[in-house]
Design a protein around this motif. Structure first.
Motif, PDB file in Angstrom:
ATOM      1  N   VAL A 163      91.636  91.295  43.667  1.00 34.26           N
ATOM      2  CA  VAL A 163      91.632  92.774  42.965  1.00 34.26           C
ATOM      3  C   VAL A 163      92.858  93.598  43.406  1.00 34.26           C
ATOM      4  O   VAL A 163      93.534  93.150  44.497  1.00 34.26           O
ATOM      5  CB  VAL A 163      90.334  93.199  43.134  1.00 34.26           C
ATOM      6  N   SER A 164      92.761  94.873  42.928  1.00 33.24           N
ATOM      7  CA  SER A 164      93.770  95.644  43.304  1.00 33.24           C
ATOM      8  C   SER A 164      93.542  96.081  44.795  1.00 33.24           C
ATOM      9  O   SER A 164      92.467  96.038  45.335  1.00 33.24           O
ATOM     10  CB  SER A 164      93.597  97.087  42.271  1.00 33.24           C
ATOM     11  N   PRO A 165      94.594  96.295  45.332  1.00 35.28           N
ATOM     12  CA  PRO A 165      96.055  96.473  45.227  1.00 35.28           C
ATOM     13  C   PRO A 165      96.778  95.239  45.240  1.00 35.28           C
ATOM     14  O   PRO A 165      97.913  95.369  45.079  1.00 35.28           O
ATOM     15  CB  PRO A 165      96.436  97.527  46.213  1.00 35.28           C
ATOM     16  N   HIS A 166      96.304  94.031  45.490  1.00 37.42           N
ATOM     17  CA  HIS A 166      97.137  92.719  45.637  1.00 37.42           C
ATOM     18  C   HIS A 166      97.849  92.593  44.494  1.00 37.42           C
ATOM     19  O   HIS A 166      98.870  92.316  44.432  1.00 37.42           O
ATOM     20  CB  HIS A 166      96.202  91.699  45.792  1.00 37.42           C
ATOM     21  N   ASP A 167      97.504  92.789  43.146  1.00 37.21           N
ATOM     22  CA  ASP A 167      98.122  92.771  41.943  1.00 37.21           C
ATOM     23  C   ASP A 167      99.526  93.390  42.144  1.00 37.21           C
ATOM     24  O   ASP A 167     100.573  92.938  41.558  1.00 37.21           O
ATOM     25  CB  ASP A 167      97.369  92.914  40.670  1.00 37.21           C
ATOM     26  N   LYS A 168      99.474  94.596  42.505  1.00 36.27           N
ATOM     27  CA  LYS A 168     100.799  95.457  42.436  1.00 36.27           C
ATOM     28  C   LYS A 168     101.587  94.983  43.464  1.00 36.27           C
ATOM     29  O   LYS A 168     102.823  94.939  43.151  1.00 36.27           O
ATOM     30  CB  LYS A 168     100.426  97.004  42.830  1.00 36.27           C
ATOM     31  N   GLY A 169     101.062  94.322  44.580  1.00 32.62           N
ATOM     32  CA  GLY A 169     101.958  93.891  45.657  1.00 32.62           C
ATOM     33  C   GLY A 169     102.636  92.815  45.405  1.00 32.62           C
ATOM     34  O   GLY A 169     103.932  92.710  45.763  1.00 32.62           O
ATOM     35  N   ILE A 170     101.732  91.892  44.666  1.00 32.45           N
ATOM     36  CA  ILE A 170     102.661  90.592  44.335  1.00 32.45           C
ATOM     37  C   ILE A 170     103.267  90.903  43.192  1.00 32.45           C
ATOM     38  O   ILE A 170     104.742  90.214  43.435  1.00 32.45           O
ATOM     39  CB  ILE A 170     101.529  89.518  43.817  1.00 32.45           C
ATOM     40  N   SER A 171     103.111  91.720  42.439  1.00 29.59           N
ATOM     41  CA  SER A 171     104.023  92.085  41.185  1.00 29.59           C
ATOM     42  C   SER A 171     105.501  92.624  41.823  1.00 29.59           C
ATOM     43  O   SER A 171     106.411  92.145  41.281  1.00 29.59           O
ATOM     44  CB  SER A 171     103.442  93.134  40.330  1.00 29.59           C
ATOM     45  N   LYS A 172     105.541  93.565  42.846  1.00 34.63           N
ATOM     46  CA  LYS A 172     106.619  94.179  43.427  1.00 34.63           C
ATOM     47  C   LYS A 172     107.238  92.962  43.955  1.00 34.63           C
ATOM     48  O   LYS A 172     108.547  92.761  44.082  1.00 34.63           O
ATOM     49  CB  LYS A 172     105.975  95.235  44.348  1.00 34.63           C
ATOM     50  N   ALA A 173     106.731  92.054  44.894  1.00 38.64           N
ATOM     51  CA  ALA A 173     107.213  91.158  45.333  1.00 38.64           C
ATOM     52  C   ALA A 173     107.958  90.062  44.527  1.00 38.64           C
ATOM     53  O   ALA A 173     109.132  89.395  44.889  1.00 38.64           O
ATOM     54  CB  ALA A 173     106.297  90.283  46.341  1.00 38.64           C
ATOM     55  N   ILE A 174     107.574  89.754  43.199  1.00 42.76           N
ATOM     56  CA  ILE A 174     108.017  88.982  42.309  1.00 42.76           C
ATOM     57  C   ILE A 174     109.417  89.575  41.937  1.00 42.76           C
ATOM     58  O   ILE A 174     110.515  88.908  41.840  1.00 42.76           O
ATOM     59  CB  ILE A 174     107.033  88.842  41.124  1.00 42.76           C
ATOM     60  N   GLU A 175     109.449  90.897  41.673  1.00 38.43           N
ATOM     61  CA  GLU A 175     110.638  91.502  40.953  1.00 38.43           C
ATOM     62  C   GLU A 175     111.709  91.376  42.299  1.00 38.43           C
ATOM     63  O   GLU A 175     112.881  91.461  41.896  1.00 38.43           O
ATOM     64  CB  GLU A 175     110.288  93.008  41.140  1.00 38.43           C
ATOM     65  N   GLU A 176     111.483  91.527  43.718  1.00 33.99           N
ATOM     66  CA  GLU A 176     112.213  91.338  44.774  1.00 33.99           C
ATOM     67  C   GLU A 176     112.597  89.915  44.781  1.00 33.99           C
ATOM     68  O   GLU A 176     113.646  89.582  45.714  1.00 33.99           O
ATOM     69  CB  GLU A 176     111.629  91.886  46.022  1.00 33.99           C
ATOM     70  N   ASN A 177     112.101  88.955  44.268  1.00 34.44           N
ATOM     71  CA  ASN A 177     112.613  87.529  44.654  1.00 34.44           C
ATOM     72  C   ASN A 177     112.766  86.609  43.449  1.00 34.44           C
ATOM     73  O   ASN A 177     112.189  85.599  43.211  1.00 34.44           O
ATOM     74  CB  ASN A 177     111.344  87.009  45.200  1.00 34.44           C
ATOM     75  N   LEU A 178     113.470  87.412  42.506  1.00 31.31           N
ATOM     76  CA  LEU A 178     113.937  86.758  41.151  1.00 31.31           C
ATOM     77  C   LEU A 178     114.701  85.615  41.283  1.00 31.31           C
ATOM     78  O   LEU A 178     114.568  84.480  40.185  1.00 31.31           O
ATOM     79  CB  LEU A 178     114.430  87.671  40.067  1.00 31.31           C
ATOM     80  N   GLU A 179     115.576  85.599  42.023  1.00 28.42           N
ATOM     81  CA  GLU A 179     116.672  84.422  42.306  1.00 28.42           C
ATOM     82  C   GLU A 179     115.911  83.324  42.839  1.00 28.42           C
ATOM     83  O   GLU A 179     115.412  83.283  43.793  1.00 28.42           O
ATOM     84  CB  GLU A 179     117.905  84.996  43.174  1.00 28.42           C
ATOM     85  N   PRO A 180     116.093  82.106  42.204  1.00 29.51           N
ATOM     86  CA  PRO A 180     115.206  80.800  42.718  1.00 29.51           C
ATOM     87  C   PRO A 180     115.877  80.585  43.855  1.00 29.51           C
ATOM     88  O   PRO A 180     117.150  80.457  44.027  1.00 29.51           O
ATOM     89  CB  PRO A 180     115.454  79.909  41.733  1.00 29.51           C
ATOM     90  N   TRP A 181     115.286  80.130  45.119  1.00 26.83           N
ATOM     91  CA  TRP A 181     115.611  79.508  46.408  1.00 26.83           C
ATOM     92  C   TRP A 181     116.030  78.254  46.064  1.00 26.83           C
ATOM     93  O   TRP A 181     115.666  77.578  45.177  1.00 26.83           O
ATOM     94  CB  TRP A 181     114.392  79.691  47.393  1.00 26.83           C
ATOM     95  N   PRO A 182     117.119  77.792  46.587  1.00 25.65           N
ATOM     96  CA  PRO A 182     117.602  76.356  46.606  1.00 25.65           C
ATOM     97  C   PRO A 182     116.696  75.430  46.454  1.00 25.65           C
ATOM     98  O   PRO A 182     116.610  74.474  45.879  1.00 25.65           O
ATOM     99  CB  PRO A 182     118.594  76.090  47.707  1.00 25.65           C
ATOM    100  N   GLU A 183     115.686  75.390  47.348  1.00 31.97           N
ATOM    101  CA  GLU A 183     114.679  74.332  47.534  1.00 31.97           C
ATOM    102  C   GLU A 183     113.413  74.305  46.525  1.00 31.97           C
ATOM    103  O   GLU A 183     112.787  73.607  46.382  1.00 31.97           O
ATOM    104  CB  GLU A 183     114.012  74.250  48.875  1.00 31.97           C
ATOM    105  N   SER A 184     113.541  75.636  45.897  1.00 30.28           N
ATOM    106  CA  SER A 184     112.138  75.811  44.927  1.00 30.28           C
ATOM    107  C   SER A 184     112.235  74.834  43.765  1.00 30.28           C
ATOM    108  O   SER A 184     111.287  74.722  43.257  1.00 30.28           O
ATOM    109  CB  SER A 184     112.391  77.101  44.413  1.00 30.28           C
ATOM    110  N   TRP A 185     113.410  74.327  43.294  1.00 26.49           N
ATOM    111  CA  TRP A 185     113.507  73.411  42.308  1.00 26.49           C
ATOM    112  C   TRP A 185     112.903  71.830  42.836  1.00 26.49           C
ATOM    113  O   TRP A 185     112.628  71.019  41.868  1.00 26.49           O
ATOM    114  CB  TRP A 185     114.660  73.175  41.644  1.00 26.49           C
TER     115      TRP A 185
END
Length: 591
Positions: A163-185
């Motif tokens: 529930v809130s505020p986790h959604d906002k926190g996760i959303s913000k963290a997604i925006e800050e980590n858009l570049e795929p990390w080398p091992e993610s694939w």
């Protein structure tokens, strides 16, 4: 497999460019999917507004970083990831693929991942979070959505949806980590990692052990002659419901052959949603007629919801509404609890929950029987989190439900669970059959004892946010009076108003609503002097204005024909008075 997926997505985009399909391209690339409290749900395909490898990696990187900030011991505890059987050949996307990419992201950061080796029902993920004491859980599923969709559903360490505020926190963290990390694939490396574990066997054993505690009539179940049909509507439910019936010593239900194996094309149904009722159940009725079965149970494709139908003496099938099933299951669970807890004082510790747009039948039963009833905001995330709070305070939570055929019949899963609900319903049917009572007759008995609760829910389709806003603003400034709500609706007088968008509640002394409010969604509830309750709200996932109405009669008032007419008149008055000014801009619910 990555290059295959990439070329499938690229050819979809090339096709759209060739066709100069500007709107479709905009839809895919113009804006990123919103990560909300329900996680993500969108079509599989190319672009940042769709579910694909890239958006799954970005979402998981953000979620992983948010969990690292929230838990110092994430690397000790880990996460669980489950998935359903969805696949989308045109884009190469599938639930299994998305789940293994999510696992690769966590493993690249040294986080242990419990990744199911095969499809499971959604409730297995929250169960595993609680059972293994993990930090979080992810379920890749779009539940009962159309076949091209997929979703990413997130659970917190308490075993309930975020529930809130986790959604906002996760959303913000997604925006800050858009570049795929080398091992993610690198799913191949991840799948060989010692950090990867398969919880399938252990959870399978422990889950059925946990729900077995809710089996109270083993002898009746063994000897019962009742025949039940089950359909999993091309989803994951078949083997798990068979196992649940076995755990309860019930005869295995007849499975609808054409629908029992997972099939992401959902070939026999227009929409794989048992809430749609008869269309989805046609094959079930045919099998039941052939085998002489009187009851049909249906799960949605991720098996977290349950629909039930019963053959009537007339030969017609009756599909119960979510509210009617809430009444039956609530009665049954209390009946079983009472038999095991004859001490009258224990009832003071007992709780049942339902969402604010669901039937108030549990409130009526609670008033008469002495247990506690609470209502929460719409959505199982609220009921799951509230149940967790109550359990942590040493209370007993035996049941929670939502009118959209969602039932939590066992506190080992703090979310809706169509597998345990199917077994518990199977036992209820068997028990009633020994007394020669049908579900329909039992429902009437419940209403006669606790008061008839008749509901009527529907919706209008509206794609224009301004129209929706003007409709609700008019109700808040009724008759041109600022901050003034209607006091009547046609011939019906309004006795109370609660607005969970603004936080107003006329029933409270300080006029402030007790339930959490949200400015981002519209929701107003009117209580009428005749025992009627009506809620109008916007949907978080669809372009709909939904309305839910119920007439709650006092015990003893059993003139059902009159009550139904009164409710029909009330609904007509609401449509005429509250929807009329924008009616020409709304589409009615398709028949």
């Amino acid at each position: 497999s990555w290059s295959k997926h990439l070329s499938a997505l690229a050819s979809m985009v090339q096709e759209l460019v060739k066709e100069k399909a500007v709107e479709a391209l905009k839809k895919c690339f113009a804006s990123r999917m919103e990560f909300g409290t329900a996680g993500l749900r969108a079509a599989m395909g190319p672009g940042i507004s769709c579910m694909n490898d890239l958006t799954i990696i970005q979402t998981t990187q953000g979620f992983c970083c948010y969990l690292e900030q929230s838990f110092g011991n994430l690397k000790e505890r880990g996460v669980v990831i489950g998935y359903d059987a969805r696949a989308h050949p045109p884009s190469g996307g599938s639930s299994k693929r998305f789940a293994s990419l999510a696992a690769a992201v966590f493993i690249s950061r040294g986080v242990p991942v419990h990744l199911f080796s095969d499809i499971t029902p959604t409730p297995f993920v929250p169960f595993t979070v609680s059972h293994l004491g993990l930090c979080a859980g992810i379920m890749v599923t779009a539940s009962h959505n159309p076949k091209q969709d997929n979703g990413y559903k997130v659970y917190w360490e308490n075993g309930a949806q975020i529930v809130s505020p986790h959604d906002k926190g996760i959303s913000k963290a997604i925006e800050e980590n858009l570049e795929p990390w080398p091992e993610s694939w690198n799913t191949e490396e991840a799948l060989k990692s010692p950090l990867l574990k398969d919880p399938y066997q252990d959870v399978h054993t422990q889950y059925f052990k946990a729900i077995q505690k809710h089996c109270h009539h083993r002898e009746i179940n063994k000897s019962s002659q009742v025949k039940i049909v089950h359909t999993s509507v091309h989803g994951v439910g078949h083997t798990f419901v068979q196992s649940a019936f076995k755990a309860f010593d019930l005869h295995p239900p007849y499975a609808v052959e054409e629908q029992k194996d997972p099939d992401p094309e959902f070939p026999t149904v227009k929409y794989p949603n048992p809430e749609e009722g008869e269309g989805v159940l046609t094959l079930s009725f045919a099998l039941a007629d052939k085998e002489g079965a009187s009851v049909v149970l249906a799960n949605d494709p991720d098996a977290d919801r349950l629909a039930i139908a019963e053959k009537q003496e007339s030969g017609q099938w009756r599909v119960f509404s979510g509210n009617e099933l809430g009444a039956l299951l609530g009665w049954w669970i209390f009946h079983c609890w009472r038999q095991q807890n004859p001490d009258t004082a224990a009832v003071k510790n007992l709780y049942m929950l339902s969402s604010t747009v669901s039937s108030k039948i549990l409130r009526a039963i609670a008033l008469k029987e002495g247990f506690h009833f609470e209502e929460t905001l719409t959505g199982f995330k609220w009921m799951g989190n509230r149940a967790r709070d109550l359990l942590d305070q040493g209370k007993t939570v035996v049941f929670a439900f939502e009118e959209a055929i969602g039932y939590m019949c066992c506190s080992a899963v703090l979310d809706k669970d169509g597998v345990s609900a199917a077994a518990i319903a199977g036992e209820m049917v068997s028990y009633l059959a020994t007394k020669n009572i049908s579900l329909s007759q039992q429902l009437t008995t419940i209403y006669e004892e606790y008061g008839y609760h008749i509901s009527k829910n529907s919706y209008f389709i509206c794609h224009d946010q301004d129209v929706i806003r003007s409709l609700f603003d008019r109700l808040r400034n009724y008759g041109g009076q600022k901050d003034s709500y209607p006091t009547e609706c046609g011939r019906f007088s309004i006795s109370a108003v609660r607005d969970l968008t603004t936080g107003y509640d006329s029933n409270q002394t300080d006029k402030k609503a007790v339930l959490p409010t949200s400015r981002s969604s519209q929701m107003i509830t009117f209580t009428f002097s005749n025992g009627g309750v009506a809620t109008m709200r916007t949907s978080g996932t669809e372009p709909k204005i939904k309305y839910y109405t119920e007439l709650c009669a006092a015990p003893g008032n059993s003139d059902v024909t009159h009550l139904k007419k009164e409710l029909d008149d009330l609904v007509d008055a609401i449509v005429e008075n509250f929807f009329e000014p924008v009616k020409n801009k709304l589409q009615p619910k398709p028949e």
